[in-house]
Write an enzyme that holds these catalytic residues in place. Structure first.
Site, PDB file in Angstrom:
ATOM      1  N   LYS A   1      -9.908  -0.095  11.143  1.00 26.83           N
ATOM      2  CA  LYS A   1     -10.131  -1.297  10.356  1.00 26.83           C
ATOM      3  C   LYS A   1     -10.439  -2.503  11.243  1.00 26.83           C
ATOM      4  CE  LYS A   1      -7.111  -0.061   6.455  1.00 26.83           C
ATOM      5  NZ  LYS A   1      -7.893   0.688   5.495  1.00 26.83           N
TER       6      LYS A   1
ATOM      7  N   GLN B   1      -4.547  -4.793   7.441  1.00 30.73           N
ATOM      8  CA  GLN B   1      -5.639  -5.678   7.032  1.00 30.73           C
ATOM      9  C   GLN B   1      -5.736  -6.936   7.879  1.00 30.73           C
ATOM     10  OE1 GLN B   1      -7.873  -4.769   4.948  1.00 30.73           O
ATOM     11  NE2 GLN B   1      -6.847  -3.004   4.041  1.00 30.73           N
TER      12      GLN B   1
ATOM     13  N   ASP C   1       3.264  -4.123   8.054  1.00 28.16           N
ATOM     14  CA  ASP C   1       2.031  -3.340   7.922  1.00 28.16           C
ATOM     15  C   ASP C   1       0.879  -4.310   8.165  1.00 28.16           C
ATOM     16  OD1 ASP C   1       0.461  -1.530   5.107  1.00 28.16           O
ATOM     17  OD2 ASP C   1      -0.243  -2.017   7.116  1.00 28.16           O
TER      18      ASP C   1
ATOM     19  N   HIS D   1       0.872  -1.173   0.000  1.00 28.81           N
ATOM     20  CA  HIS D   1       0.000   0.000   0.000  1.00 28.81           C
ATOM     21  C   HIS D   1       0.912   1.226   0.000  1.00 28.81           C
ATOM     22  CE1 HIS D   1      -2.642   3.038   1.856  1.00 28.81           C
ATOM     23  NE2 HIS D   1      -3.680   2.274   1.540  1.00 28.81           N
TER      24      HIS D   1
ATOM     25  N   CYS E   1      -4.859   2.517  -3.668  1.00 31.45           N
ATOM     26  CA  CYS E   1      -3.590   3.022  -3.112  1.00 31.45           C
ATOM     27  C   CYS E   1      -2.477   2.014  -3.292  1.00 31.45           C
ATOM     28  CB  CYS E   1      -3.718   3.344  -1.622  1.00 31.45           C
ATOM     29  SG  CYS E   1      -4.847   4.682  -1.286  1.00 31.45           S
TER      30      CYS E   1
END
Lengths: 441, 119
Positions: free
Chosen positions: A258, A235, A232, A148, A398
């Site tokens: 999220k 998600q 990261d 991303h 993105c």
């Protein structure tokens, strides 16, 4: 999982006269009543600024804020986040003053949890604070082609300024990371001092393909070659249990919104040894111990990295989100998402001209599905689905480098959470059939 | 009213004035980097009046239909009238609401045309 829909007020609304079918969870998740109430209640009962006041409201606010830090530490230690309510519990107040904030132990220490505005800011913190201080000209950073922009742009821009090199690890045609490629690139740096990879920055789960990367293996490989790892986890946190100590990851970033939490709250986990050495990122109040014309001394971690008044109410509500998601049990959410993905793959697979991207195996890739309908632009698919009350995402997500690698300009994306069900998938399939009819494909 | 009704879809499937003309006085291209849609527009201007407007390109139904509608509208209009067109005019041409998320699509051709006459 079905009964939890009732916990989310927004799922009861209509869009364009049709019941809302929310399939854009990779963008943001909806909020349960408990989280919304927690934020409201803070403003109604305990609002004050934190860390500096002596009066009762300030103590209450501080205790609640620091409680979330403790809950986050438990969450990232893959421990059950306790169900006691955020408010009205005697042990929540005054706890901050009694407990030593620099608790050690086998789990994550509270000083290793920093609150930011979002995952993007967390990654920027590592780039500006750690990388800037510890990377030298000529050092290299390894990124995957599926990152991303939050985990791409900061590294590229600072690399330009400070003379670092960026290397890439590619994906295979099924959308999974090419681990051999990664091993080679990280390994080769040992032989040639000219391009030593000092940091591997990689996503735990692709926001486009849903691919889940083997971060435990990646961390092992990186550490063998003395490279640090930033993950990261934007998600993945909402459905994959994470134990940062077991993983031995150096930096881990994610956003509250999220995982049923409010917007405006992000988390950075970093090993305390690293935090002790790192200079601050943003500067101002609360991150200092003393300030004079001649000298400024920094506060200890984590407060060294939390300048100014934070999103206090948001962090407190995030604590409620941690309790909520823990009460559902992450692994059960993951099972639910896995089953739903398998069902969606099956049903979408029946639609002619529908192109699915990435691995079609819910064991290694789930919850997020990117697709295109041949002959129809992704935006048109999304707009027509919107007319049916269905919310999906369309565009480049993105992730321009990944789009280029996939050979597409844009995709449509449907993503699931704990409150989605088979009916949502059935409506999605019906909607796509309507698109086919309208465009005669 | 649905954005995707028959008359709009017609403009997408059989866009008016589609194709590069033999001769033109002004032209420009524009690309929407976010989704890859791109168009090139060709205008024939005489005495500050738009005699002909054509375009080529690829993209979503909204962007193609919008420019198709625009080329029909512009014939016989003045250059000043073209310069004055904005988002609300595109909405009027469509005859139905264009959500803010799709406005970039609807404006692609118009932006290219306004770029063409500035040049």
């Amino acid at each position: 999982m079905n009964s939890i829909r009732a916990e989310f007020p927004i799922l009861g609304r209509e869009v364009n006269g049709k019941p809302l079918i929310y399939l854009d969870n990779a963008a943001t998740t909806q909020k349960p009543k408990a989280v919304i109430e927690a934020e409201k209640k803070f403003y109604e009962e305990s609002n004050a600024n934190i860390h500096r006041g002596i009066h009762t409201l300030a103590e209450e606010a501080t205790a609640l804020y620091e409680k979330t830090r403790e809950l986050t530490a438990e969450f990232l230690s893959n421990r059950e986040v306790k169900h006691t309510p955020a408010f009205g519990h005697p042990s929540d107040r005054g706890e901050y003053s009694k407990k030593n904030p620099l608790s050690g132990g086998a789990g994550v220490g509270k000083e290793e949890i920093i609150f930011t505005k979002n995952c993007t800011e967390s990654i920027n913190l590592v780039a500006y604070s750690w990388a800037h201080a510890f990377l030298k000209e000529g050092d290299a950073i390894l990124l995957s082609i599926m990152e991303h922009h939050a985990n791409w742009v900061p590294w590229h821009e600072l690399a330009k300024q400070y003379g670092w090199r960026i290397e890439y690890v590619d994906i295979k045609d099924d959308g999974t990371l090419n681990l051999e490629d990664l091993k080679q690139k990280v390994g080769k740096s040992v032989k040639s001092l000219k391009s030593k990879i000092k940091l591997v920055a990689v996503t735990h789960q692709s926001n486009v393909l849903g691919t889940i990367n083997p971060i435990d293996e990646i961390i092992k490989i990186a550490h063998e070659h003395k490279a640090k790892v930033l993950v990261d986890a934007a998600q993945s946190v909402s459905h994959i249990p994470i134990d940062v100590k077991k993983l031995d990851v150096d930096f881990l970033a994610f956003s509250a919104h999220k995982m049923f939490g409010p917007t405006g709250v992000g988390v950075l986990y970093a090993k305390k040894e690293l935090l002790h050495q790192m200079p601050p990122f943003l500067m101002g109040g609360d991150m200092i111990k003393s300030v004079s014309k001649e000298e400024i001394s920094w506060n200890d971690s984590p407060w060294k990295f939390e300048a100014g008044t934070p999103n206090t109410a948001g962090v407190i509500a995030f604590g409620e989100a941690l309790r909520f998601i823990s009460s559902l049990t992450l692994s059960l959410i993951d099972e639910h998402v896995k089953k739903l993905t398998a069902y969606a793959l099956q049903e979408l697979g029946k639609i002619e001209k529908l192109i699915l991207y990435g691995l079609k195996d819910s064991r290694a890739s789930r919850g997020i599905m990117s697709f295109n309908l041949a002959g129809v632009h992704a935006h048109d698919v999304a707009s027509i689905l919107d007319e049916e009350g269905i919310a999906i995402r369309s565009g480049a997500h993105c992730a321009h480098p990944l789009m280029k690698r996939l050979g597409v300009d844009s995709t449509a994306r449907a993503s699931f959470s704990a409150y989605n069900d088979k009916n949502d998938v059935d409506r999605l399939v019906e909607g796509i059939k309507k698109v086919k009819k309208i465009f005669r494909v | 009213m649905s954005l995707y009704r028959d008359e709009i879809l017609d403009h997408y499937r059989n866009p008016s004035n589609f194709g590069k003309p033999e001769s033109f006085t002004h032209s420009a291209g524009d690309v929407n980097m976010a989704c890859g849609d791109g168009q090139e527009v060709f205008l024939t201007v005489r005495d500050s009046m738009i005699e002909e407007a054509h375009f080529i390109g690829h993209g979503c139904a909204i962007s193609i239909a919008a420019t198709s509608l625009l080329t029909e509208f512009l014939k016989g209009k003045s250059v000043d009238q073209l310069k004055a067109l904005g988002e609300s005019d595109m909405v009027t041409l469509f005859g139905s609401a264009v959500t803010s998320g799709r406005m970039n699509c609807a404006m692609l051709g118009l932006k290219a045309m306004q770029k063409a006459i500035e040049a």
